[in-house]
Design an enzyme around this catalytic site. Sequence first.
Site, PDB file in Angstrom:
ATOM      1  N   LYS A  70      22.622 -37.635  48.663  1.00 19.39           N
ATOM      2  CA  LYS A  70      21.917 -38.891  48.927  1.00 19.39           C
ATOM      3  C   LYS A  70      22.878 -39.786  49.696  1.00 19.39           C
ATOM      4  O   LYS A  70      23.977 -40.070  49.220  1.00 19.39           O
ATOM      5  CB  LYS A  70      21.505 -39.531  47.600  1.00 19.39           C
ATOM      6  CG  LYS A  70      20.835 -40.873  47.728  1.00 19.39           C
ATOM      7  CD  LYS A  70      19.544 -40.818  48.516  1.00 19.39           C
ATOM      8  CE  LYS A  70      18.424 -40.199  47.711  1.00 19.39           C
ATOM      9  NZ  LYS A  70      17.173 -40.051  48.491  1.00 19.39           N
TER      10      LYS A  70
ATOM     11  N   HIS B 210      10.612 -33.280  46.277  1.00 21.12           N
ATOM     12  CA  HIS B 210      11.304 -34.539  45.981  1.00 21.12           C
ATOM     13  C   HIS B 210      11.334 -34.777  44.469  1.00 21.12           C
ATOM     14  O   HIS B 210      10.530 -34.220  43.740  1.00 21.12           O
ATOM     15  CB  HIS B 210      10.513 -35.656  46.685  1.00 21.12           C
ATOM     16  CG  HIS B 210      10.768 -37.037  46.184  1.00 21.12           C
ATOM     17  ND1 HIS B 210      10.014 -37.629  45.181  1.00 21.12           N
ATOM     18  CD2 HIS B 210      11.682 -37.968  46.564  1.00 21.12           C
ATOM     19  CE1 HIS B 210      10.463 -38.857  44.976  1.00 21.12           C
ATOM     20  NE2 HIS B 210      11.466 -39.091  45.796  1.00 21.12           N
TER      21      HIS B 210
HETATM   22 MG   LIG Z   1      14.190 -38.245  50.260  1.00 16.55          MG
END
Ligand SMILES: [Mg+2]
Length: 432
Positions: free
Chosen positions: A191, A327
């Site tokens: 991330k 996700h």
């Molecule tokens: Mg994403």
Amino acid sequence: MKISGMTLHSIAIADPPLRSSYGLHAPWALRTIVELETDSGIRGVSETYGGQGPRAALEAMRDRLLGMDPFRLAGLFQDMDREAAASGGDRSQTWLVPGENPLDQTNRTFAAIEIACLDIIGKAVGRPVCDVIGGRVRDRVSFSAYLFYKHAGGGGGDYPDEYGEVLTPEAVVRECHHMIGKYGFQEIKLKAGVLEPEIEIESIRALRREFGSEIPLRIDPNCAWSVDTSLLVGEALAEELSGGGYLEDPCPELKGMAEVRRRLLKRGIETPLASNVAVTSFPEVPRAKALDAVQIVLSDPHYWGGLRQVQLLSHLCSVLGMGLSMHSNSHLGISMMAMTHVAAACPNLTFACDTHYPWQTERDEVVEGGRIQFDKGSVRIPDRPGLGVALDYDQLARGRERYEKVPFRKRDDEAEMRKHVDPNWRRVLPRW
Ligand SMILES: [Mg+2]
């Protein structure tokens, strides 16, 4: 068989101070555990978004559900979908946290009901959910090591911090070693959109050097970069993101993604672009394909409308020649199993799915027997009917107690950022 009761359990689970372009995770994440009861005594469970809004939306369905045959899911979806369509609106809202678009509320509510009904159906016929929805194409589902930049702390006030502060490429490598050592993941996702792009590029390069080219790498800055910066990162990481990796939502909107793709291809870089921000509903899939803005769609049963809708998405992607991944949000074992069952029954879901599960702990798990186990980064479909999990009511009660103590009822990563990191922080897109 008829649905005879619905119980909603609002719970809070500890969440470490993870960073993203949305801001900072609060010490607690909120979840709702849904329990449906039937007149034949079979109970089904599901797990969905927490806090006031999702709970109220489910509560509003109570009268409609009572007396409903849990097998009649397509009719319920049709009714709810028609009502949502009649209220209109544009679904492409890049600025919202995935799962928070008010226009997808119907899908989220239906998903929570559908998954609990599929659990009931599986138990009624004595088969795992993946076999009820068409049959599994794999017995085990791979997940990826989902790395985050983070501040020190384990969340929840006093939860142990397994990973420490992670704000440098070296710390990212350390975090990854710890996570892979514990769970055996064979794909890595970082991330990003948190630190200067040069540092994030270096983080991916460091991961590549450390773990080698057999482990696919992906990076997801949640739209934090401009088209030019996306291009710069895409060029810098051309080798590192090849071989099964991808560049996820580098910049906002399909138009921007299409521009990044066009310019990367012009330079001979074929890194696929993935999205769970620019593409969150069916009408956006062919649009993304026509623009060549997205090559891999990230599904998520929680907001795409449940397991069957994810299977339909899987088929649509296959027809359009697009890839499929998954996700995730902060979640516990019930969501883990819902994700696993549907991933097992989606033929073209060939990427390791995202999961936040390593960021949650045994202390908060609400399924009997404790945490779902990983074997070499994957979760096996249990040889039990339905989702294969049962609720631990003592643990659930603890989750409800924690929820009562949490001072908020809605996720707000920006507010957390202002409270703990920078009093003037606000979400800017693109930031770099
Ligand atoms: Mg994403």
